[in-house]
Motif scaffolding. Structure first.
Motif, PDB file in Angstrom:
ATOM      1  N   UNK A  18       0.836  -1.199   0.000  1.00  0.00           N
ATOM      2  CA  UNK A  18       0.000   0.000   0.000  1.00  0.00           C
ATOM      3  C   UNK A  18       0.874   1.254   0.000  1.00  0.00           C
ATOM      4  N   UNK A  19       0.278   2.346  -0.461  1.00  0.00           N
ATOM      5  CA  UNK A  19       0.954   3.632  -0.485  1.00  0.00           C
ATOM      6  C   UNK A  19       0.619   4.381   0.800  1.00  0.00           C
ATOM      7  N   UNK A  20       1.622   4.997   1.382  1.00  0.00           N
ATOM      8  CA  UNK A  20       1.433   5.827   2.563  1.00  0.00           C
ATOM      9  C   UNK A  20       2.313   7.057   2.486  1.00  0.00           C
ATOM     10  N   UNK A  65       6.075  14.025   4.281  1.00  0.00           N
ATOM     11  CA  UNK A  65       5.338  14.413   3.076  1.00  0.00           C
ATOM     12  C   UNK A  65       5.617  13.527   1.885  1.00  0.00           C
ATOM     13  N   UNK A  66       6.660  12.687   1.960  1.00  0.00           N
ATOM     14  CA  UNK A  66       7.010  11.801   0.847  1.00  0.00           C
ATOM     15  C   UNK A  66       6.126  10.556   0.886  1.00  0.00           C
ATOM     16  N   UNK A  67       5.558  10.205  -0.268  1.00  0.00           N
ATOM     17  CA  UNK A  67       4.785   8.969  -0.361  1.00  0.00           C
ATOM     18  C   UNK A  67       5.719   7.806  -0.666  1.00  0.00           C
ATOM     19  N   UNK A  68       5.429   6.666  -0.023  1.00  0.00           N
ATOM     20  CA  UNK A  68       6.239   5.462  -0.193  1.00  0.00           C
ATOM     21  C   UNK A  68       5.313   4.263  -0.358  1.00  0.00           C
ATOM     22  N   UNK A  69       5.904   3.168  -0.815  1.00  0.00           N
ATOM     23  CA  UNK A  69       5.196   1.888  -0.924  1.00  0.00           C
ATOM     24  C   UNK A  69       5.747   0.983   0.173  1.00  0.00           C
ATOM     25  N   UNK A 107      -1.173  10.042  -4.680  1.00  0.00           N
ATOM     26  CA  UNK A 107      -2.356   9.172  -4.664  1.00  0.00           C
ATOM     27  C   UNK A 107      -2.877   9.120  -3.227  1.00  0.00           C
ATOM     28  N   UNK A 108      -4.119   8.664  -3.043  1.00  0.00           N
ATOM     29  CA  UNK A 108      -4.652   8.572  -1.672  1.00  0.00           C
ATOM     30  C   UNK A 108      -3.862   7.574  -0.828  1.00  0.00           C
ATOM     31  N   UNK A 109      -3.640   7.945   0.437  1.00  0.00           N
ATOM     32  CA  UNK A 109      -2.990   7.017   1.363  1.00  0.00           C
ATOM     33  C   UNK A 109      -3.830   5.766   1.528  1.00  0.00           C
ATOM     34  N   UNK A 110      -3.169   4.613   1.540  1.00  0.00           N
ATOM     35  CA  UNK A 110      -3.840   3.331   1.682  1.00  0.00           C
ATOM     36  C   UNK A 110      -4.131   2.648   0.349  1.00  0.00           C
ATOM     37  N   UNK A 111      -3.890   3.350  -0.754  1.00  0.00           N
ATOM     38  CA  UNK A 111      -4.154   2.759  -2.070  1.00  0.00           C
ATOM     39  C   UNK A 111      -3.320   1.502  -2.245  1.00  0.00           C
ATOM     40  N   UNK A 112      -3.942   0.445  -2.723  1.00  0.00           N
ATOM     41  CA  UNK A 112      -3.257  -0.841  -2.917  1.00  0.00           C
ATOM     42  C   UNK A 112      -2.377  -0.800  -4.160  1.00  0.00           C
TER      43      UNK A 112
END
Length: 114
Positions: A18-20, A65-69, A107-112
């Motif tokens: 998931x993306x967070x 603020x950085x999105x990660x997988x 993308x939205x947090x929690x996106x698979x």
């Protein structure tokens, strides 16, 4: 190159990638190898903490603020006095330099991922 075992689609779908968004980062002083403690917001899945050896390419200040997988469904792993609750994904380059995997666009947090 070593041949890796194959998995089937059912195996792959068991992995909760998931993306967070990183909301807090600090130096993990007690770690044996240089690392950061991260707190990551996965939206409806909540906040998870992780230890990440990403100090070569990232500063503590650059991470919030950085999105990660990340993989969310590993059991917690104790690292020194800290429990890492998810595995942040990245590529491993020369000298074990880790580059974080991130979506190209927000993308939205929690996106698979998958």
């Amino acid at each position: 190159m070593q041949e890796e075992p194959t998995i089937n689609w059912s195996d792959f779908t068991k992995i909760e990638m998931r993306v967070g968004t990183i909301i807090h980062a600090e130096v993990f002083k007690e770690a044996h190898k240089p690392a950061y403690k991260l707190t990551i917001d996965f939206g409806e899945f909540g906040h998870y903490r992780s230890s990440a050896q990403i100090t070569k390419l990232y500063s503590v200040e650059s991470l919030p603020g950085k999105q990660v997988v990340a993989v969310l469904n590993f059991p917690p792993k104790q690292i020194s006095n800290f429990f890492s609750e998810c595995l942040v994904l990245g590529t491993v380059g020369d000298g074990n330099t880790i580059t974080l995997l991130s979506p190209e666009q927000p993308v939205p947090n929690g996106l698979r991922v998958g």
